[in-house]
Design an enzyme around this catalytic site. Structure first.
Site, PDB file in Angstrom:
ATOM      1  N   GLU A   6     113.887  39.654 -27.778  1.00 43.52           N
ATOM      2  CA  GLU A   6     113.864  41.081 -27.506  1.00 43.52           C
ATOM      3  C   GLU A   6     112.468  41.529 -27.110  1.00 43.52           C
ATOM      4  O   GLU A   6     111.469  41.024 -27.629  1.00 43.52           O
ATOM      5  CB  GLU A   6     114.320  41.843 -28.749  1.00 43.52           C
ATOM      6  CG  GLU A   6     115.719  41.444 -29.145  1.00 43.52           C
ATOM      7  CD  GLU A   6     116.405  42.444 -30.040  1.00 43.52           C
ATOM      8  OE1 GLU A   6     115.705  43.140 -30.798  1.00 43.52           O
ATOM      9  OE2 GLU A   6     117.637  42.524 -29.969  1.00 43.52           O
ATOM     10  N   CYS A  61     106.286  45.920 -26.284  1.00 42.57           N
ATOM     11  CA  CYS A  61     106.236  45.108 -27.496  1.00 42.57           C
ATOM     12  C   CYS A  61     106.906  43.770 -27.176  1.00 42.57           C
ATOM     13  O   CYS A  61     108.081  43.721 -26.823  1.00 42.57           O
ATOM     14  CB  CYS A  61     106.945  45.839 -28.637  1.00 42.57           C
ATOM     15  SG  CYS A  61     106.929  44.916 -30.170  1.00 42.57           S
ATOM     16  N   CYS A 100     111.891  33.993 -36.564  1.00 45.27           N
ATOM     17  CA  CYS A 100     110.589  33.948 -37.240  1.00 45.27           C
ATOM     18  C   CYS A 100     110.730  33.206 -38.561  1.00 45.27           C
ATOM     19  O   CYS A 100     111.756  33.295 -39.229  1.00 45.27           O
ATOM     20  CB  CYS A 100     110.071  35.360 -37.501  1.00 45.27           C
ATOM     21  SG  CYS A 100     108.373  35.365 -38.129  1.00 45.27           S
ATOM     22  N   CYS A 143     109.229  38.008 -43.958  1.00 48.28           N
ATOM     23  CA  CYS A 143     108.878  39.287 -44.577  1.00 48.28           C
ATOM     24  C   CYS A 143     110.178  39.984 -44.996  1.00 48.28           C
ATOM     25  O   CYS A 143     111.135  40.039 -44.216  1.00 48.28           O
ATOM     26  CB  CYS A 143     108.101  40.165 -43.597  1.00 48.28           C
ATOM     27  SG  CYS A 143     106.604  39.368 -42.998  1.00 48.28           S
ATOM     28  N   CYS A 192     112.011  42.879 -42.923  1.00 47.84           N
ATOM     29  CA  CYS A 192     112.127  42.676 -41.477  1.00 47.84           C
ATOM     30  C   CYS A 192     113.448  42.006 -41.107  1.00 47.84           C
ATOM     31  O   CYS A 192     113.823  40.977 -41.675  1.00 47.84           O
ATOM     32  CB  CYS A 192     110.957  41.813 -41.021  1.00 47.84           C
ATOM     33  SG  CYS A 192     111.086  41.291 -39.305  1.00 47.84           S
ATOM     34  N   GLY A 251     108.815  37.118 -34.108  1.00 45.70           N
ATOM     35  CA  GLY A 251     107.969  35.945 -34.290  1.00 45.70           C
ATOM     36  C   GLY A 251     106.560  36.257 -34.747  1.00 45.70           C
ATOM     37  O   GLY A 251     106.127  37.403 -34.745  1.00 45.70           O
ATOM     38  N   GLU A 252     105.880  35.201 -35.188  1.00 49.20           N
ATOM     39  CA  GLU A 252     104.488  35.289 -35.637  1.00 49.20           C
ATOM     40  C   GLU A 252     103.627  34.609 -34.563  1.00 49.20           C
ATOM     41  O   GLU A 252     103.636  33.372 -34.448  1.00 49.20           O
ATOM     42  CB  GLU A 252     104.354  34.591 -37.002  1.00 49.20           C
ATOM     43  CG  GLU A 252     102.948  34.232 -37.428  1.00 49.20           C
ATOM     44  CD  GLU A 252     101.962  35.396 -37.447  1.00 49.20           C
ATOM     45  OE1 GLU A 252     102.174  36.334 -38.220  1.00 49.20           O
ATOM     46  OE2 GLU A 252     100.970  35.346 -36.682  1.00 49.20           O
ATOM     47  N   SER A 281      99.020  42.575 -40.659  1.00 48.96           N
ATOM     48  CA  SER A 281     100.155  43.196 -41.322  1.00 48.96           C
ATOM     49  C   SER A 281      99.910  43.100 -42.829  1.00 48.96           C
ATOM     50  O   SER A 281     100.105  42.053 -43.427  1.00 48.96           O
ATOM     51  CB  SER A 281     101.400  42.400 -40.892  1.00 48.96           C
ATOM     52  OG  SER A 281     102.551  43.110 -41.118  1.00 48.96           O
ATOM     53  N   ASN A 301     100.662  45.612 -45.722  1.00 49.97           N
ATOM     54  CA  ASN A 301     101.912  45.968 -46.424  1.00 49.97           C
ATOM     55  C   ASN A 301     101.881  45.945 -47.944  1.00 49.97           C
ATOM     56  O   ASN A 301     102.918  46.118 -48.583  1.00 49.97           O
ATOM     57  CB  ASN A 301     103.076  45.081 -45.952  1.00 49.97           C
ATOM     58  CG  ASN A 301     103.219  45.127 -44.452  1.00 49.97           C
ATOM     59  OD1 ASN A 301     103.027  46.176 -43.849  1.00 49.97           O
ATOM     60  ND2 ASN A 301     103.506  44.001 -43.839  1.00 49.97           N
ATOM     61  N   ASN A 320     111.668  51.184 -41.403  1.00 47.03           N
ATOM     62  CA  ASN A 320     112.853  51.354 -40.563  1.00 47.03           C
ATOM     63  C   ASN A 320     113.941  50.480 -41.176  1.00 47.03           C
ATOM     64  O   ASN A 320     113.903  49.268 -41.034  1.00 47.03           O
ATOM     65  CB  ASN A 320     112.555  50.894 -39.134  1.00 47.03           C
ATOM     66  CG  ASN A 320     111.525  51.782 -38.474  1.00 47.03           C
ATOM     67  OD1 ASN A 320     111.684  52.995 -38.414  1.00 47.03           O
ATOM     68  ND2 ASN A 320     110.451  51.189 -37.993  1.00 47.03           N
ATOM     69  N   CYS A 368     109.980  48.989 -35.369  1.00 48.62           N
ATOM     70  CA  CYS A 368     109.285  47.882 -36.021  1.00 48.62           C
ATOM     71  C   CYS A 368     110.164  47.215 -37.067  1.00 48.62           C
ATOM     72  O   CYS A 368     110.788  47.892 -37.881  1.00 48.62           O
ATOM     73  CB  CYS A 368     108.035  48.391 -36.728  1.00 48.62           C
ATOM     74  SG  CYS A 368     106.789  48.906 -35.579  1.00 48.62           S
TER      75      CYS A 368
END
Ligand code: SF4
Length: 370
Positions: free
Chosen positions: A96, A132, A139, A143, A146, A190-191, A243, A245, A319, A362
């Site tokens: 995406e 983006c 991934c 997390c 996510c 992905g990272e 990131s 968090n 989100n 996100c």
């Protein structure tokens, strides 16, 4: 040749194209023309490369070489103008890519030097936008907030597939990079730092080939400490976002299991050593999760963690999505968290959620097909 497997030229560096051209017995300047056709002109097929002689185009094709631009499989348009693209790769996998007109509110853009407006496919206008981009199919980082994490890791993207997402979306919006202000954030699926070589190669192609400015790109990492060190040594590099968090190891381990490998001391150590350029700031992304990391005490802990770092913070109210066991905090809670950081002298922004209605915000990228 019927049934012949095609190889993509997209992703080749200028030096690699020189080798291809040499193998075809063509003069060296053809490599520059091919490089320009693929990246600057953003052509989809070798046939369209009119600077190359017909005979060379035919020979490239009969050898199974094509530009290999990935195809847009589906397009989901949000009421706020955000477009989530499902991009189809040659092996049938998909990733995406998200187009956000006028940025996402978390960028450095201040609205100045706006260029002319241009009409999009939907009739909306834009003079700047943020793309983006994904770096992996799925991934591995897991997390807990996510949706991409739920896919697991399928594979790394090649440099050509990373650049290909950008070109496909730029072409879809008929973007003129000389006139319109485009940002890229490597914050999709992905990272990027777990696909470091391909990511860095893609960055170089975007700068040297497509014509992006490195200062208009930002890469976000969950905290792959050794790659942060490598990244600081790159001569061409985007800005860095981390990131974060969480404000302490206990909470961070809960929301980001990778913290067990590189804890906050290791991560913030790398952040402190990171060689920032003039006027550059490190961005820390912080997804606020109700009752988990969003209290005034957490905000004060963030302030002390970031002491001595030229930082800015982007706050993102979660989100939510199916299978995510956290809740979105209230606006009041987000605002008081922001106020505490600002009062401590840390520039702090609340990122506007973009494209929530189409699962483009996100942490929501999961190849949702409706
Ligand atoms: S937030 Fe980024 S690093 Fe973490 S699981 Fe999702 S895609 Fe991977």
């Amino acid at each position: 040749m019927a049934g012949q497997k095609q190889s993509a030229l997209l992703g080749h560096s200028f030096q690699e194209l020189r080798v291809v051209v040499e193998e075809f017995g063509q003069p060296d300047y053809r490599a520059r023309q091919l490089f320009e056709a693929i990246y600057r002109q953003r052509l989809a097929t070798v046939d369209q490369a009119s600077t190359l002689p017909q005979s060379m185009r035919e020979r490239l094709k009969s050898s199974g070489l094509e530009i290999g631009l990935p195809k847009i499989e589906k397009r989901f348009e949000s009421i706020d103008g955000t477009v989530r693209y499902l991009i189809l790769l040659a092996d049938g996998q998909s990733v995406e890519t998200v187009w956000m007109p006028e940025g996402d509110g978390g960028e450095a853009g201040d609205g100045s030097d706006s260029g002319p407006e241009q009409e999009t496919a939907s009739g909306a206008t834009f003079d700047r936008a943020t793309l983006c981009v994904s770096s992996q199919v799925g991934c591995a980082v897991n997390c807990q907030f996510c949706l991409t994490a739920q896919l697991g890791i399928k594979r790394n993207l090649t440099a050509g597939e990373i650049v290909g997402q950008v070109i496909a979306v730029l072409n879809d919006h008929r973007v003129d990079l000389e006139r319109q202000r485009m940002n890229i954030v490597f914050m999709g699926m992905g990272e990027p730092f777990l696909n470091y070589e391909n990511f860095i190669k893609a960055v170089r192609l975007l700068v040297e080939g497509v014509g992006f400015s490195e200062s208009r790109m930002t890469v976000s990492t969950a905290g792959i400490v050794p790659r942060i060190e490598d990244f600081g040594k790159e001569t061409i590099r985007p800005k860095l976002a981390i990131s974060l968090n969480a404000s302490n190891d206990e909470v961070r381990e809960r929301v980001m299991p990778i913290n067990r490998k590189w804890n906050l001391a290791a991560l913030l150590g790398a952040a402190r050593r990171f060689p920032l350029r003039n006027r550059e700031r490190l961005t820390f992304e912080y997804v606020l999760l109700e009752g988990v990391n969003d209290s005034p005490q957490h905000a004060r802990e963030v302030v002390s963690l970031l002491q001595g770092i030229r930082a800015k913070v982007n706050l993102i109210a979660l989100n939510s999505g199916p299978g995510i066991s956290f809740n979105t905090p209230s606006d009041i809670c987000v605002q008081s968290f922001q106020r505490l950081l600002i009062e401590a002298g840390i520039p702090t922004f609340v990122r506007r959620p973009r494209g929530r209605d189409i699962y483009a915000a996100c942490g929501q990228l999961k190849r949702t097909v409706a």
